[in-house]
Motif scaffolding. Structure first.
Motif, PDB file in Angstrom:
ATOM      1  N   ILE A  94     -66.704 -21.720  68.655  1.00 22.05           N
ATOM      2  CA  ILE A  94     -68.001 -21.059  68.464  1.00 22.05           C
ATOM      3  C   ILE A  94     -69.129 -22.089  68.543  1.00 22.05           C
ATOM      4  O   ILE A  94     -69.059 -23.152  67.923  1.00 22.05           O
ATOM      5  N   ALA A  95     -70.166 -21.763  69.295  1.00 24.99           N
ATOM      6  CA  ALA A  95     -71.293 -22.679  69.471  1.00 24.99           C
ATOM      7  C   ALA A  95     -72.000 -22.955  68.153  1.00 24.99           C
ATOM      8  O   ALA A  95     -71.992 -22.134  67.229  1.00 24.99           O
ATOM      9  N   THR A  96     -72.634 -24.116  68.058  1.00 28.61           N
ATOM     10  CA  THR A  96     -73.338 -24.540  66.845  1.00 28.61           C
ATOM     11  C   THR A  96     -74.330 -23.480  66.381  1.00 28.61           C
ATOM     12  O   THR A  96     -75.144 -22.995  67.168  1.00 28.61           O
ATOM     13  N   CYS A  97     -74.252 -23.121  65.111  1.00 30.34           N
ATOM     14  CA  CYS A  97     -75.121 -22.074  64.558  1.00 30.34           C
ATOM     15  C   CYS A  97     -76.502 -22.638  64.212  1.00 30.34           C
ATOM     16  O   CYS A  97     -76.674 -23.859  64.099  1.00 30.34           O
ATOM     17  N   PRO A  98     -77.518 -21.785  64.045  1.00 33.79           N
ATOM     18  CA  PRO A  98     -78.874 -22.263  63.729  1.00 33.79           C
ATOM     19  C   PRO A  98     -78.954 -23.091  62.454  1.00 33.79           C
ATOM     20  O   PRO A  98     -79.710 -24.070  62.384  1.00 33.79           O
ATOM     21  N   ALA A  99     -78.170 -22.730  61.423  1.00 38.34           N
ATOM     22  CA  ALA A  99     -78.225 -23.474  60.156  1.00 38.34           C
ATOM     23  C   ALA A  99     -77.720 -24.903  60.336  1.00 38.34           C
ATOM     24  O   ALA A  99     -78.317 -25.858  59.826  1.00 38.34           O
ATOM     25  N   CYS A 100     -76.624 -25.069  61.075  1.00 40.37           N
ATOM     26  CA  CYS A 100     -76.103 -26.414  61.322  1.00 40.37           C
ATOM     27  C   CYS A 100     -77.047 -27.204  62.233  1.00 40.37           C
ATOM     28  O   CYS A 100     -77.232 -28.415  62.056  1.00 40.37           O
ATOM     29  N   LEU A 101     -77.641 -26.525  63.199  1.00 40.07           N
ATOM     30  CA  LEU A 101     -78.571 -27.201  64.106  1.00 40.07           C
ATOM     31  C   LEU A 101     -79.790 -27.725  63.345  1.00 40.07           C
ATOM     32  O   LEU A 101     -80.280 -28.829  63.609  1.00 40.07           O
ATOM     33  N   LYS A 102     -80.263 -26.944  62.393  1.00 40.26           N
ATOM     34  CA  LYS A 102     -81.393 -27.383  61.570  1.00 40.26           C
ATOM     35  C   LYS A 102     -81.033 -28.629  60.779  1.00 40.26           C
ATOM     36  O   LYS A 102     -81.819 -29.587  60.690  1.00 40.26           O
ATOM     37  N   GLU A 103     -79.832 -28.644  60.199  1.00 41.20           N
ATOM     38  CA  GLU A 103     -79.388 -29.812  59.433  1.00 41.20           C
ATOM     39  C   GLU A 103     -79.203 -31.032  60.346  1.00 41.20           C
ATOM     40  O   GLU A 103     -79.491 -32.161  59.949  1.00 41.20           O
ATOM     41  N   LEU A 104     -78.724 -30.791  61.559  1.00 42.65           N
ATOM     42  CA  LEU A 104     -78.434 -31.879  62.489  1.00 42.65           C
ATOM     43  C   LEU A 104     -79.656 -32.745  62.762  1.00 42.65           C
ATOM     44  O   LEU A 104     -79.544 -33.972  62.901  1.00 42.65           O
ATOM     45  N   PHE A 105     -80.837 -32.122  62.826  1.00 43.42           N
ATOM     46  CA  PHE A 105     -82.053 -32.864  63.150  1.00 43.42           C
ATOM     47  C   PHE A 105     -82.988 -33.023  61.938  1.00 43.42           C
ATOM     48  O   PHE A 105     -84.175 -33.300  62.102  1.00 43.42           O
ATOM     49  N   ASP A 106     -82.433 -32.878  60.746  1.00 39.10           N
ATOM     50  CA  ASP A 106     -83.182 -33.075  59.501  1.00 39.10           C
ATOM     51  C   ASP A 106     -82.931 -34.492  58.991  1.00 39.10           C
ATOM     52  O   ASP A 106     -81.825 -34.836  58.570  1.00 39.10           O
ATOM     53  N   HIS A 107     -83.960 -35.341  59.029  1.00 41.15           N
ATOM     54  CA  HIS A 107     -83.814 -36.745  58.615  1.00 41.15           C
ATOM     55  C   HIS A 107     -83.295 -36.880  57.187  1.00 41.15           C
ATOM     56  O   HIS A 107     -82.643 -37.872  56.855  1.00 41.15           O
ATOM     57  N   ALA A 108     -83.587 -35.898  56.355  1.00 39.80           N
ATOM     58  CA  ALA A 108     -83.193 -35.987  54.947  1.00 39.80           C
ATOM     59  C   ALA A 108     -81.770 -35.505  54.699  1.00 39.80           C
ATOM     60  O   ALA A 108     -81.243 -35.678  53.602  1.00 39.80           O
ATOM     61  N   ASN A 109     -81.145 -34.917  55.697  1.00 36.43           N
ATOM     62  CA  ASN A 109     -79.801 -34.356  55.512  1.00 36.43           C
ATOM     63  C   ASN A 109     -78.743 -35.435  55.720  1.00 36.43           C
ATOM     64  O   ASN A 109     -78.878 -36.292  56.605  1.00 36.43           O
ATOM     65  N   ARG A 110     -77.662 -35.369  54.944  1.00 35.21           N
ATOM     66  CA  ARG A 110     -76.634 -36.407  55.047  1.00 35.21           C
ATOM     67  C   ARG A 110     -75.865 -36.312  56.365  1.00 35.21           C
ATOM     68  O   ARG A 110     -75.134 -37.247  56.723  1.00 35.21           O
ATOM     69  N   ARG A 111     -76.000 -35.213  57.077  1.00 33.25           N
ATOM     70  CA  ARG A 111     -75.354 -35.063  58.382  1.00 33.25           C
ATOM     71  C   ARG A 111     -76.356 -35.226  59.530  1.00 33.25           C
ATOM     72  O   ARG A 111     -76.104 -34.765  60.639  1.00 33.25           O
ATOM     73  N   PHE A 112     -77.468 -35.869  59.294  1.00 35.64           N
ATOM     74  CA  PHE A 112     -78.478 -36.107  60.329  1.00 35.64           C
ATOM     75  C   PHE A 112     -77.826 -36.804  61.532  1.00 35.64           C
ATOM     76  O   PHE A 112     -77.202 -37.855  61.407  1.00 35.64           O
ATOM     77  N   LEU A 113     -77.933 -36.164  62.703  1.00 36.55           N
ATOM     78  CA  LEU A 113     -77.395 -36.662  63.965  1.00 36.55           C
ATOM     79  C   LEU A 113     -75.888 -36.917  63.912  1.00 36.55           C
ATOM     80  O   LEU A 113     -75.362 -37.744  64.674  1.00 36.55           O
ATOM     81  N   TYR A 114     -75.185 -36.191  63.044  1.00 40.48           N
ATOM     82  CA  TYR A 114     -73.721 -36.320  63.024  1.00 40.48           C
ATOM     83  C   TYR A 114     -73.133 -35.342  64.042  1.00 40.48           C
ATOM     84  O   TYR A 114     -73.284 -34.122  63.893  1.00 40.48           O
ATOM     85  N   PRO A 115     -72.454 -35.829  65.067  1.00 35.66           N
ATOM     86  CA  PRO A 115     -72.072 -34.971  66.195  1.00 35.66           C
ATOM     87  C   PRO A 115     -70.893 -34.033  65.947  1.00 35.66           C
ATOM     88  O   PRO A 115     -70.412 -33.399  66.899  1.00 35.66           O
ATOM     89  N   PHE A 116     -70.440 -33.912  64.689  1.00 27.87           N
ATOM     90  CA  PHE A 116     -69.320 -33.000  64.403  1.00 27.87           C
ATOM     91  C   PHE A 116     -69.664 -32.050  63.256  1.00 27.87           C
ATOM     92  O   PHE A 116     -68.777 -31.544  62.577  1.00 27.87           O
ATOM     93  N   ILE A 117     -70.917 -31.766  63.082  1.00 35.01           N
ATOM     94  CA  ILE A 117     -71.364 -30.843  62.038  1.00 35.01           C
ATOM     95  C   ILE A 117     -70.869 -29.429  62.367  1.00 35.01           C
ATOM     96  O   ILE A 117     -70.840 -29.018  63.523  1.00 35.01           O
ATOM     97  N   ASN A 118     -70.433 -28.687  61.352  1.00 37.92           N
ATOM     98  CA  ASN A 118     -69.952 -27.317  61.548  1.00 37.92           C
ATOM     99  C   ASN A 118     -69.943 -26.592  60.216  1.00 37.92           C
ATOM    100  O   ASN A 118     -70.164 -27.190  59.162  1.00 37.92           O
ATOM    101  N   CYS A 119     -69.658 -25.283  60.250  1.00 35.37           N
ATOM    102  CA  CYS A 119     -69.512 -24.494  59.029  1.00 35.37           C
ATOM    103  C   CYS A 119     -68.579 -23.321  59.338  1.00 35.37           C
ATOM    104  O   CYS A 119     -67.947 -23.295  60.392  1.00 35.37           O
ATOM    105  N   THR A 120     -68.506 -22.353  58.436  1.00 37.92           N
ATOM    106  CA  THR A 120     -67.606 -21.222  58.678  1.00 37.92           C
ATOM    107  C   THR A 120     -68.086 -20.334  59.820  1.00 37.92           C
ATOM    108  O   THR A 120     -67.328 -19.507  60.317  1.00 37.92           O
ATOM    109  N   LEU A 121     -69.337 -20.484  60.258  1.00 36.77           N
ATOM    110  CA  LEU A 121     -69.881 -19.638  61.320  1.00 36.77           C
ATOM    111  C   LEU A 121     -69.877 -20.306  62.686  1.00 36.77           C
ATOM    112  O   LEU A 121     -70.266 -19.692  63.673  1.00 36.77           O
ATOM    113  N   CYS A 122     -69.457 -21.571  62.752  1.00 37.24           N
ATOM    114  CA  CYS A 122     -69.503 -22.251  64.045  1.00 37.24           C
ATOM    115  C   CYS A 122     -68.543 -23.428  64.076  1.00 37.24           C
ATOM    116  O   CYS A 122     -68.007 -23.837  63.052  1.00 37.24           O
ATOM    117  N   GLY A 123     -68.355 -23.949  65.281  1.00 35.48           N
ATOM    118  CA  GLY A 123     -67.559 -25.149  65.431  1.00 35.48           C
ATOM    119  C   GLY A 123     -66.228 -24.930  66.111  1.00 35.48           C
ATOM    120  O   GLY A 123     -65.938 -23.855  66.648  1.00 35.48           O
TER     121      GLY A 123
END
Length: 410
Positions: A105-134
């Motif tokens: 499943i393609a990356t969901c909007p919530a994970c995409l938001k976290e991916l480019f959030d400088h304050a998030n611990r998964r900032f630019l982490y290329p394997f971010i996922n959740c129960t709705l995607c990945g």
């Protein structure tokens, strides 16, 4: 009156957040019982007041996770046995294995938001996922769909990821591929001989820099390798075509955004839905007569259509945002051979094509190519049924004898 119901649900209900959904719904309604996976699908036992049990049954279908697909829903009423709470029970094993595995499943909007959030611990982490995607089908070794049956079994969750995984209120509750930069897979940038050139943290930056120079990269993605190159550079695209020995067949393109696709192709509302869907296929689109992004003519020689797609993994989102131009994203293989899914195999097969390799250490269990779809007579026609659609079956009205399919060229 207190009532107990036992529910059996078949379909795509493993790997799509169905058990967490059931848990949250039961807690909301004040029901007790349990939910678990088996080799066929999901089983539930829930008990409580009769009106709440009936509401529970209705909402299991009405409010199911977006990417779940219910093929069969059966329930029976039983005597109450006095459950004290509701919990997710351990998966049960038997000899029969009939569960339908979820497509990737393609990356969901919530994970995409976290991916480019400088304050998030998964900032630019290329394997971010959740129960709705990945990743789902591409990483599974066996059923039921639990982490121990996937290629993520070699990565032990850190304390923070474990806390998310065990928190019923977190969207990563029982997300089997859950990971972060501390405990999860890592990327590596390598030369054409497979030798690492830089630390993992610098790999993506170096990869995007080489793409901007017109170099050809073999990129290990979700279900296999892509050969990627700047689609706006005539020389780079022609070099890829020559090295891959692909004289005429069009190349697929990956664009940074839908807005960029519209600068090159006409996009109808139904084509937009396909591009932005969880399946995220390549969509055949009619090319504009005047391109506002200078895509090379060598991408699709004398063809009025282009095969366009959007990034569908965090890794692709990072690459496309940094490069900020469309990239050729063609299957990482030699002509007429299967897609490469292992980095050692890729170095052997693709070293004469790619200048560099961007790889990662999450094993791909099931290689899967990009799907290809076209809107025909106002309806989607799947021309290549692969990532996002496979291995979901096609239901037939009548039984047929056993069939084996080899593919169009065989």
């Amino acid at each position: 009156m207190i009532q107990r119901v036992r529910v059996e649900i078949l379909g795509i209900v493993q790997g799509v957040g169905f058990r967490p959904f059931v848990y949250s719904l039961a807690k909301e309604l004040g029901l007790t019982g349990k939910v678990w996976n088996d080799e066929k699908g999901v089983l539930i036992e829930a008990e409580g007041k009769s009106p709440l049990v009936e509401q529970f049954l209705q909402r299991l279908i009405q409010d199911k996770p977006r990417v779940a697909y219910i093929q069969n829903f059966q329930h029976i009423y039983l005597d109450s046995i006095g459950y004290s709470d509701f919990h997710i029970a351990q998966s049960r094993l038997s000899q029969s294995k009939e569960a339908i595995i979820s497509p990737d499943i393609a990356t969901c909007p919530a994970c995409l938001k976290e991916l480019f959030d400088h304050a998030n611990r998964r900032f630019l982490y290329p394997f971010i996922n959740c129960t709705l995607c990945g990743p789902r089908y591409s990483i599974i070794e066996d059923i039921p769909y639990d982490r121990c049956h996937t290629s993520m079994k070699g990565f032990s969750m850190c304390a923070q990821c474990r806390k998310e995984y065990e928190d019923p209120l977190d969207r990563r509750f029982h997300a089997q591929p859950n990971a972060c930069p501390v405990c999860g897979p890592q990327v590596s940038f390598q030369n054409a001989k497979g030798q690492e050139l830089c630390p993992s943290m610098d790999a993506l930056g170096l990869a995007t820099a080489e793409l901007k120079k017109g170099k050809i990269l073999a990129v290990k993605g979700l279900g296999g390798f892509h050969l990627m190159v700047d689609a706006t550079r005539d020389g780079a695209v022609e070099r890829l075509r020559k090295r891959k020995d692909r004289a005429q067949k069009p190349f697929a393109l990956m664009f940074p955004s839908l807005r960029d696709i519209r600068k090159v192709c006409y996009v109808s509302p139904k084509e937009k839905l396909l591009l932005e869907s969880g399946e995220a296929p390549i969509v055949l689109l009619r090319k504009r007569s005047f391109l506002r992004i200078p895509v090379s003519d060598s991408v699709a020689l004398k063809n009025p259509y282009l095969g366009a797609m959007l990034p569908y993994t965090p890794l692709h989102h990072i690459l496309l945002r940094e490069v900020a131009r469309p990239l050729v994203a063609t299957s990482g293989n030699l002509s007429d051979e299967p897609i490469c899914a292992d980095e050692k195999q890729a170095v052997v097969k693709l070293s004469g094509i790619a200048d560099y390799f961007l790889v990662h250490n999450r094993p791909i269990i099931n290689a899967v190519d990009d799907s290809l779809v076209q809107i025909v007579n106002d309806r989607p026609l799947v021309l290549r049924r692969a990532r996002g659609y496979a291995p979901l079956g096609i239901r037939l009205k009548d039984a047929i004898p056993p069939v084996i399919a080899y593919g169009g060229q065989m």
